[in-house]
Design an enzyme around this catalytic site. Structure first.
Site, PDB file in Angstrom:
ATOM      1  CG  HIS A 107      -1.865  -1.102   1.337  1.00 19.94           C
ATOM      2  ND1 HIS A 107      -3.025  -1.168   0.609  1.00 19.94           N
ATOM      3  CD2 HIS A 107      -1.828  -2.235   2.099  1.00 19.94           C
ATOM      4  CE1 HIS A 107      -3.675  -2.289   0.905  1.00 19.94           C
ATOM      5  NE2 HIS A 107      -2.967  -2.949   1.802  1.00 19.94           N
ATOM      6  CG  ASP A 110      -1.754  10.458  -5.402  1.00 20.66           C
ATOM      7  OD1 ASP A 110      -1.473  11.617  -5.036  1.00 20.66           O
ATOM      8  OD2 ASP A 110      -2.202  10.192  -6.536  1.00 20.66           O
ATOM      9  CG  HIS A 112      -5.475  14.174  -5.750  1.00 18.65           C
ATOM     10  ND1 HIS A 112      -6.490  14.119  -6.676  1.00 18.65           N
ATOM     11  CD2 HIS A 112      -4.843  12.968  -5.834  1.00 18.65           C
ATOM     12  CE1 HIS A 112      -6.486  12.945  -7.285  1.00 18.65           C
ATOM     13  NE2 HIS A 112      -5.488  12.227  -6.784  1.00 18.65           N
ATOM     14  CG  HIS A 147      -6.124   7.836  -4.749  1.00  9.17           C
ATOM     15  ND1 HIS A 147      -5.355   7.017  -5.541  1.00  9.17           N
ATOM     16  CD2 HIS A 147      -6.061   9.080  -5.312  1.00  9.17           C
ATOM     17  CE1 HIS A 147      -4.854   7.721  -6.547  1.00  9.17           C
ATOM     18  NE2 HIS A 147      -5.250   8.981  -6.434  1.00  9.17           N
ATOM     19  CB  CYS A 148      -4.156   3.055  -1.869  1.00  4.96           C
ATOM     20  SG  CYS A 148      -2.749   1.919  -1.786  1.00  4.96           S
ATOM     21  CG  HIS A 158      -5.017  -1.017  -3.560  1.00  7.80           C
ATOM     22  ND1 HIS A 158      -4.236  -1.039  -2.429  1.00  7.80           N
ATOM     23  CD2 HIS A 158      -4.694  -2.153  -4.243  1.00  7.80           C
ATOM     24  CE1 HIS A 158      -3.474  -2.122  -2.423  1.00  7.80           C
ATOM     25  NE2 HIS A 158      -3.734  -2.809  -3.535  1.00  7.80           N
ATOM     26  CG  MET A 163      -6.720   2.378   0.665  1.00 12.79           C
ATOM     27  SD  MET A 163      -5.504   1.075   0.451  1.00 12.79           S
ATOM     28  CE  MET A 163      -4.480   1.410   1.878  1.00 12.79           C
ATOM     29  CG  HIS A 268     -30.534  17.386  -6.308  1.00  7.91           C
ATOM     30  ND1 HIS A 268     -30.744  18.661  -6.791  1.00  7.91           N
ATOM     31  CD2 HIS A 268     -31.746  16.953  -5.853  1.00  7.91           C
ATOM     32  CE1 HIS A 268     -32.020  18.978  -6.654  1.00  7.91           C
ATOM     33  NE2 HIS A 268     -32.655  17.965  -6.080  1.00  7.91           N
ATOM     34  CD  GLU A 292     -31.388  22.454 -11.406  1.00  8.03           C
ATOM     35  OE1 GLU A 292     -32.421  21.861 -11.078  1.00  8.03           O
ATOM     36  OE2 GLU A 292     -31.177  22.895 -12.553  1.00  8.03           O
ATOM     37  CB  THR A 293     -27.762  19.211  -9.674  1.00  7.20           C
ATOM     38  OG1 THR A 293     -29.101  18.860  -9.337  1.00  7.20           O
ATOM     39  CG2 THR A 293     -26.915  17.956  -9.717  1.00  7.20           C
ATOM     40  CG  HIS A 319     -30.676  14.570  -9.598  1.00 10.55           C
ATOM     41  ND1 HIS A 319     -31.414  14.153 -10.680  1.00 10.55           N
ATOM     42  CD2 HIS A 319     -31.550  15.142  -8.755  1.00 10.55           C
ATOM     43  CE1 HIS A 319     -32.678  14.474 -10.522  1.00 10.55           C
ATOM     44  NE2 HIS A 319     -32.799  15.073  -9.343  1.00 10.55           N
TER      45      HIS A 319
END
Length: 354
Positions: A107, A110, A112, A147-148, A158, A163, A268, A292-293, A319
């Site tokens: 494992h 990362d 971001h 995330h892995c 993964h 993960m 939404h 709205e969304t 949605h």
């Protein structure tokens, strides 16, 4: 992944001046299980700090739907998603990642929000029984996934086993609207949309496995079809409904942080709106208003502020209604307070009037 003879992101042969951290205060962040965020200041006080984070990787069986479908999840600290991290711009994140000897898989992580070395994945790859410590400076503000990210097919494998998670880097002066006015929230809920690709047997029933990686070839075959068996919030169907629903009061402002590490999604709030929305999670940019969304790209996290004006049970969903209703991507927000007839009133309900 390799380039020449060195792993991509490998910095073991790079010389650099030692960073002077003598003026930084160290603080330990007490992580909490989703959908909650750790205690934090919305507006930073004092100088940037070194925020210590401990992640222990757990490979564990979890149930992902009411029918008892079970997978061997890959997790940071035992939950799908992993815990939310909250820091401020200019802080250092000092993260210790532990892969216990009881695990069977390799494992890493990362982030971001980090700069260089594949977001840290290039210098945190661990075999069972190993540990790594990573320190990076939070230079960009916003909501970011982590995330892995092992090599090749292991990365989506993964991620689609749970993960992933979110780190939020707040501006030191807090959130602002498009005119620079202060924005704040009374509560924060952290919703991660998770896609699973559970293989089926010859009778069409979901298969079960005993240890991490046992399902690899079959899971990858399903995954390559790009059709998930489940699309859920926070690890399982119904994880944010009933007694586990999110809660608020009329007049409270809630920040919803929503991420998807792999696929696009469209959050939404039925009966509500996004008063202020950072679709891309970039707090340095002015928020959009009155949506709205909103759209959260796969591999990212977004944020939306809403002040509740009416009591009741709100449905918070993706949605893409097929994924929400048929695959599980839905949650509830239970809001207490007094009804406002000026906003909505049932004028008549009964037989057709002549």
């Amino acid at each position: 992944m390799t380039h020449g003879n060195a792993p991509v992101g490998d910095v073991s042969d790079v010389s650099a001046a030692e960073v002077d951290l003598s003026g930084y205060e160290r603080v330990k962040q007490e992580l909490v299980a989703p959908p909650f965020a750790p205690k934090h200041e919305q507006v930073a006080t004092g100088k940037p700090k070194i925020v210590e984070i401990d992640f222990t990787i757990q490979e564990k069986k979890i149930k992902i739907d009411p029918d008892g479908t079970e997978i061997v999840a890959l997790t940071f600290n035992g939950s799908v998603p992993g815990p939310m991290i909250v820091v401020h711009e200019g802080d250092y994140v000092d993260l210790t990642l532990t892969n216990p000897a009881t695990n069977v898989m390799e494992h890493n992580i990362d982030l971001h929000a980090a700069t260089g070395a594949l977001g840290g994945a290039g210098i945190t790859t661990l075999l069972p029984g190993e540990q790594a410590q990573l320190r990076f400076k939070a230079t960009k503000v916003g909501t970011f996934i982590y995330h892995c990210a092992p090599e090749g097919s292991m990365t989506p494998y993964h991620v689609t086993h749970g993960m992933n998670g979110v780190i939020m880097v707040l501006p030191r002066e807090g959130l602002k609207d498009e005119k620079g006015n202060q924005l704040s929230y009374d509560k924060l809920y952290y919703v991660v949309e998770q896609d699973y690709y559970v293989p089926r047997d010859e009778n069409g029933n979901f298969k079960s496995y005993n240890f991490a990686g046992e399902d690899f070839s079959e899971w990858v075959d399903v995954m390559r079809g790009l059709i998930p068996s489940h699309v859920v919030f926070n690890g399982a169907v119904g994880s944010l409904t009933g007694e586990k629903a999110m809660t608020a009061n009329v007049g409270e402002t809630v920040l919803f942080v929503h991420s998807q590490a792999n696929r696009d999604t469209r959050p939404h709030l039925i009966g509500g709106h996004g008063d202020y929305v950072w679709e891309e999670g970039a707090f340095a940019n002015p928020p959009m208003k009155d949506l709205e969304t909103w759209f959260v790209r796969g591999g990212s996290a977004g944020a939306a502020l809403y002040t509740f004006k009416q009591p009741g049970v709100y449905v918070y969903l993706n949605h893409n209604l097929i994924e929400a209703v048929e695959l599980g991507a839905a949650a509830h927000v239970v809001v207490d307070g007094k009804w406002d007839n000026s906003l909505m009133e049932q004028v008549y309900h009964g037989p057709v009037r002549k």
